[in-house]
Design a protein around this motif. Structure first.
Motif, PDB file in Angstrom:
ATOM      1  N   GLN A 171     -11.297   8.571  -1.286  1.00  0.00           N
ATOM      2  CA  GLN A 171     -10.117   8.311  -0.457  1.00  0.00           C
ATOM      3  C   GLN A 171     -10.148   6.892   0.117  1.00  0.00           C
ATOM      4  O   GLN A 171      -9.131   6.199   0.126  1.00  0.00           O
TER       5      GLN A 171
ATOM      6  N   GLU B  92      -0.126   5.095   4.607  1.00  0.00           N
ATOM      7  CA  GLU B  92       0.121   6.098   5.651  1.00  0.00           C
ATOM      8  C   GLU B  92      -0.116   7.503   5.114  1.00  0.00           C
ATOM      9  O   GLU B  92      -0.770   8.332   5.753  1.00  0.00           O
TER      10      GLU B  92
ATOM     11  N   PHE C  85      -6.146  12.187   4.273  1.00  0.00           N
ATOM     12  CA  PHE C  85      -7.559  12.052   4.618  1.00  0.00           C
ATOM     13  C   PHE C  85      -7.868  12.841   5.894  1.00  0.00           C
ATOM     14  O   PHE C  85      -8.857  13.561   5.975  1.00  0.00           O
TER      15      PHE C  85
ATOM     16  N   ILE D 214      -3.866   8.120   4.531  1.00  0.00           N
ATOM     17  CA  ILE D 214      -4.587   8.360   5.785  1.00  0.00           C
ATOM     18  C   ILE D 214      -4.285   9.752   6.326  1.00  0.00           C
ATOM     19  O   ILE D 214      -5.203  10.468   6.769  1.00  0.00           O
ATOM     20  N   LYS D 215      -3.027  10.183   6.266  1.00  0.00           N
ATOM     21  CA  LYS D 215      -2.680  11.534   6.720  1.00  0.00           C
ATOM     22  C   LYS D 215      -3.389  12.588   5.885  1.00  0.00           C
ATOM     23  O   LYS D 215      -3.908  13.571   6.423  1.00  0.00           O
TER      24      LYS D 215
ATOM     25  N   ILE E  92      -7.496   3.728  -0.431  1.00  0.00           N
ATOM     26  CA  ILE E  92      -6.903   2.951   0.666  1.00  0.00           C
ATOM     27  C   ILE E  92      -7.197   1.470   0.468  1.00  0.00           C
ATOM     28  O   ILE E  92      -6.310   0.627   0.628  1.00  0.00           O
TER      29      ILE E  92
END
Length: 87
Positions: free
Chosen positions: A59, A40, A46, A43-44, A63
């Motif tokens: 990135q 999470e 990113f 992704i934020k 992940i």
């Protein structure tokens, strides 16, 4: 690894078996939770950063590594559940 959460999970899972099989299950659940939180955050980060192509690839690889980690613990958890539930 958050030992207090693992210990709490162990206590909750202990009625399942008189043996210590549920300890691995607790560790797997904790690691899945921690990796989910990390994904999470990744992704934020990113979404909130301006990245060039190379940084985007880095990135995405991070992940993917966390997803692989979750998958490993999921397989372990599934195996432990089958043993505990005699399925």
């Amino acid at each position: 690894m958050n030992e207090s959460i693992v210990n709490e999970l162990i206590n909750r899972l202990s009625p399942l078996s008189s043996e210590k099989e549920y300890v691995e299950l607790a560790v797997d659940l904790n690691d899945i939770s921690e990796s989910s939180n990390k994904i999470e955050r990744l992704i934020k980060n990113f979404l909130n950063s301006s990245l060039d192509k190379e940084k985007v690839i880095e990135q995405l690889i991070e992940i993917e590594l966390e997803l692989d980690h979750i998958n490993w613990h999921y397989k372990s958890l599934k195996k432990e559940l089958k043993q505990l539930l005699n399925v």
